[in-house]
Every structure is written in structure tokens, then in C-alpha cells.
Enzyme design. Structure first.
Site: not given
Ligand SMILES: *Cc1c(COP(=O)(O)O)cnc(C)c1O
Length: 471
Positions: A85, A137-138, A228, A271, A395, A462
Site C-alpha cells: 500500500y 485540449f478538452t 503538458d 501516450k 473532429r 460526439f
């Protein structure tokens, strides 16, 4: 760059091909479908590729998020998971690896990128503050807004033009940023939110020159600069290839230099890190670290696992080391460029220059006869699936949603269909199949009639909207 191309172009001279720096040890069979099966599957999915079952997809280019293939070493590392843990061995290994390759002093692990965005947005934004950044970015923008911030886009104008071939379309416009700081006062700026590469602009990189100048500007006004870092390895490769003075530097060194100009970063490990899940936020400032480390136990998990299992952290640490190897990143981006070159040679309209993780087909020019309210990008994605079982993503106007005030569709400048390439998953032969499928629907483009929306959910439509073909 892709040498196989020479064959396609009918040239014979001096061929020296390169290939992926790995070989295949285990294979995952994929389904070949018949045209009848695809007709039924896409109709059942309401002509929305998000609603297709992955088992009905032949080549899946929906996203590069969490879809990477892990190496034998990463899988072996999974067996070394220390599932304690607190204080897992794998956490310390990950911490050391992030410090070494991304330079930041303090690491807080999270379950994925948006977990990290949540923590840093809550800790570093005060109600009413402005967060300038290089195109939104979303999830990033949403977390900044939910923390009381207001996102302002300060990317260079070239980024909004799909045909402009600027080599660093992800750059921040320093004049726009300085004007914003002067108009509002430095205390009104939460921090500068810098992303490398910029997904929504087509995977476009930021130059070293730009981040250096940005550092100076931020210092002048006492503003923090956070990164980012989700696709920062890919960004570093573009610097090596395109920026003066970096051709002989390893990507790993470029990544370190770039990060050294920033005060901290957040990361979606799904990514660049070559894993299927995980993320982190890392900073240099002690006080901010204290806050983040305290908040992580509320939302993610204890500060030595943050929502990841020990084995996930081990696989991530190994993935980071593999991702910064020049041979790997050259093959990863080389594959995207290869597909881009095939389409460019056939005069198929795509966003230029080709970015690091995806090809963005310009559906406005592809289906020049279809107005935006007949959903050209959505049509293109559906046609691609019908033709070959390839899954892409819309998009354009569907993703942009409705204006909350007027209730009308937002008509974005960019109406794109994204073909996103997972890392180490597909071969060049798959890219040939994809290119030929796009070419085949391009040759028949005049026959396309478009779609009408028959079901529209209220949020992020979407994902779940349904369509029917127009007669
Ligand atoms: C994917 C992504 C995120 C969010 O990360 P998740 O792991 O999907 O939560 C944030 N920023 C960028 C640039 C991304 O591509």
C-alpha cells in the site's frame, strides 16, 4: 524518412530502407470483415465510430491513448510489481526515472492524465484567474475552468490554418501573451499552460527557441510556466529534426533541456510512456508539491501510488526509458510521416505539416460539395469503415457541439477526420492499406451525400450521437 516511398513513386535509385527497431514476439489476431458485415455494424452504431464494437474493427485508428504495445521488458517488469500500500519499490523507480528524464524534483503519481490536470488546476488556479495556453485540449481546459480559471488561447495564428507549413505551429505568440499579461496584470495570470505537441492543431510542435523566450517573459513578470508533457518526447524529436543546433543532440537530451525551462508538468502516461494506463504531475516548488501530495490522497490514492498498481509504475518507468531512445521515436514518427507522404503524393487534403501522432484529413476540402451541417468529417469516418473496416474519429462540427446561448451548431474552422496511429502496434503494410482506403473513398467522393443527426445527447455529443445517411 520513409524510404519505401521510393517504390511507390516509381524511382529505383539508391534505396536504403530503415525498419522498426523491434521484432514481433506475440501477435493479436484482428478480424477481417465482409462489406455486408461492415454495413450492418456501422448502421447498428448509428454511423458513429465511437459506437462500433472494437471486435468489428480491422485497423483501429480511433486514438493513440492507452493503445500502445508494451515491450517484453515492460511485461517482465509487470511481474516485479511491489503491491504494497505504501512505499512501493516501483514508485521509487518511477520517481527516479521521471527526475532523470524530465528534470523535475518532486513526483506525484495519478491514475491518468486528467487526474494530474485536476490536481494542478485546483492547486495553482484561483477563482477568476486567467490561464493562457497554446490552443486548448478538452480535458485540460475543462479542469482549468472547473478550478475557476478562464482559458485564453495565445497560440500563433498559423496554427489555425491547415495549409500553413510553419515548422513549429505549436508555438506561443509571445506578443499576444505579453499583451494579455499587461492588460490584466501578472497577478491575474494563474500560470502559462504550455503543451508539446499540440493535439488540436494536428500534433504540432513547440520550438526550443519559443520555450526559452517564454521562460524569459515569464520571469520578467513573475509568472509560472507549466507543461503538458503528454507528447513531449514526440515534440523533442521534431526539435532534433527541424531546429538549428539540435540535429546532433539525442532526443533524451533535448527533452531534458526543454523541461528545464519550465516549473513543472503533468503527464498522460497513456501516450508517450508506452503504457495502457497511468499519469503523473511533477514540480520543482516545495510548497506546491506539498499541496499536490496532500490532495492526491483525496482523489487518486496514497502519494506513492496515486491510482496505479505497483506493476503499472514499473511498466511506466521502463516505458519512459524506451520512449526516449532515438531509434524508437524515429520509427514512431516515421510511420506517421510515411502515411502522410502517401496521402500527400495522391493530393488528398490533409493538415500540413504532418504532426507526431496522427493524420488529420481536411474533410472540408475532401468533400467540398458537403456543407458542414451534412457532417463531412463524420461521413468520411463512416465511409472509411465501410470501405475497409478502418476506424477513425470525427473532429469537426459534431465534436464542437452547440453554442450554449443560441443553441445553434458551432461551425469550427477545422473540419477534420483524425487517423491516430497507436505506438508499436501496426506495420507499414497496415499504413499502405489505410492510405489506399482513403484514396478509394477520395476517388468516389462526389457520390457522398452526407448524414443527418437523429439522436443528440446533451454533453460531449460526439461520443454518443447517432446518424442516418441522407438519401
Ligand atoms: C490524453 C491527453 C490528456 C488527458 O490524459 P488522460 O490520460 O486521457 O486522462 C491531457 N493532455 C493531452 C495533450 C492529452 O493528449
Amino acid at each position: 524518412m520513409p524510404q519505401k516511398q521510393l517504390k511507390t513513386m516509381g524511382q529505383q535509385q539508391k534505396r536504403r530502407s530503415w525498419a522498426e527497431p523491434w521484432k514481433i514476439k506475440m501477435v493479436e489476431p484482428i478480424k477481417m470483415t465482409t462489406p455486408e458485415e461492415r454495413k450492418k455494424a456501422i448502421a447498428d452504431a448509428g454511423y458513429n465510430t465511437f459506437l462500433l464494437k472494437s471486435a468489428d474493427v480491422y485497423i483501429d485508428l480511433l486514438t493513440d491513448s492507452g493503445t500502445s504495445a508494451m515491450s517484453d521488458r515492460q511485461w517482465a517488469g509487470m511481474m516485479l510489481g511491489d503491491e504494497a500500500y505504501a512505499g512501493s519499490v516501483n514508485f521509487y523507480r518511477l520517481e527516479k526515472t521521471v527526475q532523470e528524464h524530465y528534470t523535475y524534483k518532486h513526483l506525484v503519481p495519478t491514475h491518468q492524465g486528467r487526474g494530474a490536470e485536476h490536481l494542478i488546476s485546483q492547486a495553482a488556479i484561483k477563482e477568476g484567474q486567467i490561464v493562457p495556453g497554446n490552443m486548448y485540449f478538452t480535458t485540460t481546459r475543462l479542469h482549468q475552468e472547473m478550478a475557476g480559471g478562464k482559458f485564453v488561447d495565445v497560440i500563433i495564428d498559423e496554427a489555425h490554418d491547415p495549409q500553413n507549413t510553419h515548422p513549429f505551429k505549436g508555438n506561443i505568440d509571445l506578443q499576444k501573451l505579453e499583451d494579455l499579461i499587461k492588460t490584466n496584470g501578472a497577478e491575474k495570470i494563474a500560470y502559462v499552460s504550455l503543451a508539446g505537441t499540440v493535439n488540436m492543431a494536428g500534433g504540432q510542435p513547440v520550438s526550443m527557441e519559443n520555450v526559452k523566450a517564454l521562460r524569459q517573459l515569464c520571469d520578467k513578470y513573475g509568472v509560472k510556466l507549466y507543461l503538458d508533457a503528454t507528447r513531449m518526447v514526440e515534440n523533442s524529436y521534431f526539435i532534433q529534426q527541424r531546429e538549428k543546433g539540435y540535429a546532433d543532440k539525442p532526443v533524451a537530451a533535448i527533452l531534458k533541456e526543454f523541461c528545464s525551462y519550465t516549473d513543472g508538468a503533468w503527464m498522460s502516461g497513456k501516450k508517450d510512456h508506452l503504457v495502457n494506463i497511468g499519469g503523473w504531475v511533477a514540480v520543482n516548488d516545495e510548497d506546491l508539491f506539498d499541496q499536490l501530495r496532500n490532495m492526491v490522497v483525496i482523489y487518486e490514492g496514497l502519494h506513492t501510488y496515486g491510482g496505479m498498481a505497483g506493476r503499472d509504475m514499473e511498466a511506466m518507468a521502463i516505458g519512459i526509458e524506451e520512449s526516449v531512445q532515438d531509434d524508437y521515436i524515429r520509427a514512431r514518427i516515421g510511420q506517421v510521416q510515411y502515411l502522410g507522404e502517401l496521402l500527400t503524393n495522391w493530393n488528398i487534403p490533409i493538415v500540413q505539416p504532418v504532426g507526431g501522432h496522427a493524420i488529420f484529413v481536411d474533410a472540408k476540402r475532401f468533400y467540398a460539395h458537403l456543407p458542414q451541417d451534412k457532417f463531412p468529417s463524420q461521413t468520411l469516418a463512416a465511409e472509411l469503415y465501410l470501405d475497409s473496416g478502418i476506424r477513425a474519429m470525427e473532429r469537426g462540427v459534431v465534436s464542437a457541439g452547440r453554442d450554449p446561448e443560441t443553441g445553434n451548431h458551432r461551425y469550427p474552422k477545422l473540419e477534420l477526420t483524425r487517423l491516430t496511429i497507436p505506438r508499436r502496434v501496426y506495420t507499414e503494410a497496415h499504413m499502405d492499406v489505410v492510405a489506399e482506403a482513403v484514396k478509394s473513398i477520395y476517388d468516389n467522393r462526389k457520390k457522398a451525400k452526407g448524414l443527418k443527426m437523429v439522436y443528440e445527447p446533451k454533453y460531449l455529443r460526439f461520443f454518443q450521437a447517432r446518424f442516418e445517411p441522407l438519401a
